[in-house]
Write a protein that holds these residues in place. Structure first.
Motif, PDB file in Angstrom:
ATOM      1  N   ARG A 166       0.834  -1.205   0.000  1.00 45.59           N
ATOM      2  CA  ARG A 166       0.000   0.000   0.000  1.00 45.59           C
ATOM      3  C   ARG A 166       0.869   1.257   0.000  1.00 45.59           C
ATOM      4  O   ARG A 166       0.527   2.262  -0.625  1.00 45.59           O
ATOM      5  CB  ARG A 166      -0.940  -0.011   1.210  1.00 45.59           C
ATOM      6  N   GLU A 167       1.983   1.195   0.702  1.00 44.59           N
ATOM      7  CA  GLU A 167       2.901   2.341   0.705  1.00 44.59           C
ATOM      8  C   GLU A 167       3.481   2.554  -0.688  1.00 44.59           C
ATOM      9  O   GLU A 167       3.645   3.693  -1.143  1.00 44.59           O
ATOM     10  CB  GLU A 167       4.015   2.118   1.723  1.00 44.59           C
ATOM     11  N   ALA A 168       3.798   1.455  -1.370  1.00 45.76           N
ATOM     12  CA  ALA A 168       4.313   1.561  -2.733  1.00 45.76           C
ATOM     13  C   ALA A 168       3.255   2.141  -3.668  1.00 45.76           C
ATOM     14  O   ALA A 168       3.575   2.930  -4.574  1.00 45.76           O
ATOM     15  CB  ALA A 168       4.772   0.197  -3.230  1.00 45.76           C
ATOM     16  N   GLU A 169       1.995   1.772  -3.471  1.00 44.22           N
ATOM     17  CA  GLU A 169       0.913   2.357  -4.274  1.00 44.22           C
ATOM     18  C   GLU A 169       0.880   3.871  -4.095  1.00 44.22           C
ATOM     19  O   GLU A 169       0.721   4.634  -5.055  1.00 44.22           O
ATOM     20  CB  GLU A 169      -0.427   1.757  -3.879  1.00 44.22           C
ATOM     21  N   THR A 170       1.015   4.314  -2.862  1.00 41.48           N
ATOM     22  CA  THR A 170       0.997   5.746  -2.571  1.00 41.48           C
ATOM     23  C   THR A 170       2.198   6.448  -3.205  1.00 41.48           C
ATOM     24  O   THR A 170       2.083   7.568  -3.725  1.00 41.48           O
ATOM     25  CB  THR A 170       1.000   5.982  -1.054  1.00 41.48           C
ATOM     26  N   ALA A 171       3.354   5.783  -3.185  1.00 43.49           N
ATOM     27  CA  ALA A 171       4.573   6.370  -3.726  1.00 43.49           C
ATOM     28  C   ALA A 171       4.573   6.427  -5.246  1.00 43.49           C
ATOM     29  O   ALA A 171       5.267   7.244  -5.848  1.00 43.49           O
ATOM     30  CB  ALA A 171       5.791   5.590  -3.228  1.00 43.49           C
TER      31      ALA A 171
END
Length: 222
Positions: free
Chosen positions: A198-203
């Motif tokens: 999910r953090e990678a999606e945000t990034a």
């Protein structure tokens, strides 16, 4: 770049691709997408000459070959560090056979779905600057948590000597490798858990993984 067989890769992400169901095929597609997005980003980096993917999975082999990477079978089949030593030795031996100039080598984790080519270029440039100054002959990039390693670089003629595994950042530091200080959020974000994903999606996740997870959000253009 090492990639495990898809049916055993990224076990902590099982269920992340299908709302917790854990279908093996959905999980394999996610693991493959992470690897392909990482390879594509690395291929687009100006300082990367050749990518060698060490794997024994035929689907991974086909996918990375289509992106222009070379494939080397994981003949040691003795884990991550053995695969990386095998790949580094094969690459250097092949350059000697072809009478090509010696080159430095780097080990890159295959789950950096938010990696941007300019981050990898900047990290490799920082490592080269350390080598040129005589400050170190190996350098590494710690992950976002500070305990793992996403990138390990060795100067020309220097053994890669990978120490990946739990606590690898400290292990690489204790082995004499220098820590690279840049921010590089995509390079430091290895995707091991659903929270990481999910953090990678945000990034700004890579296009293949983005399409797999949510076609209408979170991905960079292909």
């Amino acid at each position: 770049m090492p990639v495990k067989p898809l049916h055993v890769a990224k076990s902590r992400l099982r269920g992340a691709a299908d709302r917790g169901i854990g279908d093996p095929q959905a999980h394999a597609r996610l693991a493959l997408s992470l690897a392909l997005d990482t390879v594509a980003a690395a291929r687009a980096a100006n300082r990367v000459g050749e990518i060698v993917v060490v794997t024994s999975d035929p689907e991974v082999s086909a996918g990375v070959t289509a992106l222009g990477a070379s494939v080397l079978a994981d003949e040691p089949a003795e884990g991550l560090n053995a695969a990386l030593r095998h790949g580094a030795e094969w690459h250097r031996r092949r350059r000697r056979i072809k009478n090509l100039a010696a080159a430095g080598v780097a080990a890159l984790q295959a789950d950096l779905a938010a990696l941007h080519p300019d981050e990898l270029d900047a990290a490799l440039a920082a490592a080269q600057a350390l080598f040129a100054a005589g400050s170190a002959t190996r350098a590494f990039c710690a992950d976002a948590h500070g305990d793992g390693t996403t990138l390990l670089v060795a100067a020309v003629g220097v053994a890669l000597d990978p120490r990946f595994g739990p606590g690898s950042a400290d292990a690489h530091r204790e082995s004499g490798a220098a820590a690279l200080p840049g921010a590089w959020p995509g390079l430091r974000l290895d995707v091991d858990t659903e929270a990481d994903l999910r953090e990678a999606e945000t990034a700004g996740i890579g296009p293949r993984t983005g399409r797999l997870l949510a076609p209408d959000r979170g991905s960079r253009p292909a």
